[in-house]
Design a protein around this motif. Structure first.
Motif, PDB file in Angstrom:
ATOM      1  N   TYR A 154       0.821  -1.219   0.000  1.00 31.47           N
ATOM      2  CA  TYR A 154       0.000   0.000   0.000  1.00 31.47           C
ATOM      3  C   TYR A 154       0.852   1.264   0.000  1.00 31.47           C
ATOM      4  O   TYR A 154       1.991   1.270   0.470  1.00 31.47           O
ATOM      5  CB  TYR A 154      -0.923   0.016   1.221  1.00 31.47           C
ATOM      6  N   LYS A 159      -4.480   8.471   1.812  1.00 31.77           N
ATOM      7  CA  LYS A 159      -5.564   8.030   2.692  1.00 31.77           C
ATOM      8  C   LYS A 159      -6.919   8.098   1.986  1.00 31.77           C
ATOM      9  O   LYS A 159      -7.145   8.934   1.118  1.00 31.77           O
ATOM     10  CB  LYS A 159      -5.604   8.904   3.959  1.00 31.77           C
ATOM     11  N   SER A 200      -8.180   3.152  12.051  1.00 26.03           N
ATOM     12  CA  SER A 200      -7.201   4.017  11.393  1.00 26.03           C
ATOM     13  C   SER A 200      -6.216   4.607  12.400  1.00 26.03           C
ATOM     14  O   SER A 200      -5.179   5.147  12.004  1.00 26.03           O
ATOM     15  CB  SER A 200      -7.901   5.154  10.633  1.00 26.03           C
ATOM     16  N   SER A 217      -1.852   0.437   5.043  1.00 25.24           N
ATOM     17  CA  SER A 217      -3.173   0.701   4.467  1.00 25.24           C
ATOM     18  C   SER A 217      -3.822   1.881   5.179  1.00 25.24           C
ATOM     19  O   SER A 217      -3.419   2.272   6.279  1.00 25.24           O
ATOM     20  CB  SER A 217      -4.061  -0.536   4.573  1.00 25.24           C
ATOM     21  N   SER A 218      -4.842   2.420   4.558  1.00 19.07           N
ATOM     22  CA  SER A 218      -5.555   3.556   5.142  1.00 19.07           C
ATOM     23  C   SER A 218      -6.364   3.120   6.362  1.00 19.07           C
ATOM     24  O   SER A 218      -6.385   3.795   7.387  1.00 19.07           O
ATOM     25  CB  SER A 218      -6.472   4.170   4.075  1.00 19.07           C
ATOM     26  N   TYR A 219      -7.022   1.970   6.248  1.00 15.44           N
ATOM     27  CA  TYR A 219      -7.808   1.393   7.341  1.00 15.44           C
ATOM     28  C   TYR A 219      -7.588  -0.112   7.373  1.00 15.44           C
ATOM     29  O   TYR A 219      -7.332  -0.737   6.340  1.00 15.44           O
ATOM     30  CB  TYR A 219      -9.310   1.621   7.129  1.00 15.44           C
ATOM     31  N   GLY A 266      -7.202   0.650   1.140  1.00 13.01           N
ATOM     32  CA  GLY A 266      -6.478   1.885   0.884  1.00 13.01           C
ATOM     33  C   GLY A 266      -6.170   2.027  -0.592  1.00 13.01           C
ATOM     34  O   GLY A 266      -6.939   1.574  -1.445  1.00 13.01           O
ATOM     35  N   LYS A 267      -5.032   2.637  -0.876  1.00 14.67           N
ATOM     36  CA  LYS A 267      -4.574   2.821  -2.257  1.00 14.67           C
ATOM     37  C   LYS A 267      -3.258   2.072  -2.449  1.00 14.67           C
ATOM     38  O   LYS A 267      -2.348   2.170  -1.628  1.00 14.67           O
ATOM     39  CB  LYS A 267      -4.384   4.313  -2.568  1.00 14.67           C
TER      40      LYS A 267
END
Length: 199
Positions: free
Chosen positions: A16, A21, A52, A74-76, A172-173
């Motif tokens: 990630y 975010k 998060s 990751s974002s979450y 996430g991205k």
């Protein structure tokens, strides 16, 4: 984008971009979609924890084996848990479901051994996983389902009294260099004729 194209493009993200975010709007959409997840008799025996907070993510990462980098970057991390208190579950469905659904549970599920009842409850949570992964793909969110977690440690960290964590999903991205992307590593699946029979 049609669903087949989404399925072809979706993949299990291995790396990630920790700096990118997800927006609050996307997270709220995911929460609403999870609320609408299907389950047998509309039993909804689940709880979803969106994490998060960096300190809590660090604790979860330490209980995530080789999945630790995904939890951290990751974002979450979304933790999927099944209700673990059968009395609480029965009170929940009696308060929220029609008589027929409650009757089904009491006639066909409740007489089973406790481990089979809990397995049935956990199966419902897995239904929500498929729903969730598809939702992520539709919203342009990358995801990683992770069964490689220490479930009891997750339960302690998240202070879940009546629920047992089953698995987590990092969202996430992707990192642009993630080697698992379909463009770099084609999907490997059995042929349609090997898995589907038409009668």
């Amino acid at each position: 984008m049609d669903f087949l194209t989404l399925a072809q493009k979706r993949y299990t993200t291995k790396k990630y971009n920790a700096d990118e975010k997800l927006s609050e709007d996307l997270i709220n959409k995911l929460k609403s979609i999870l609320q609408l997840s299907p389950s047998s008799i509309n039993s909804q025996p689940w709880h979803f924890t969106f994490v998060s907070n960096p300190e809590i993510k660090e604790e979860l990462a330490n209980a995530s084996y080789f999945n630790a980098p995904k939890v951290l970057d990751s974002s979450y991390t979304v933790v999927f848990s099944a209700i673990d208190d059968l009395d609480k579950f029965e009170k929940q469905i009696e308060a929220n479901l029609p008589e027929g659904a409650v009757g089904y549970y009491k006639q066909f599920i409740k007489p089973l051994p406790e481990h089979e009842i809990k397995a049935w409850l956990q199966h419902q949570v897995y239904l929500s996983l498929g729903y969730f992964l598809s939702a992520c793909a539709s919203l342009g969110i990358d995801s990683t389902p992770m069964e490689g977690i220490e479930k009891d440690k997750y339960r302690q960290i998240l202070k879940l009294e009546d629920y047992q964590p089953l698995f987590a999903v990092a969202i996430g991205k992707r990192d642009a260099n993630d080697a698992n992307q379909p463009e770099l590593k084609p999907k490997s699946r059995l042929l349609v004729d090997q898995i589907i029979t038409e009668l």
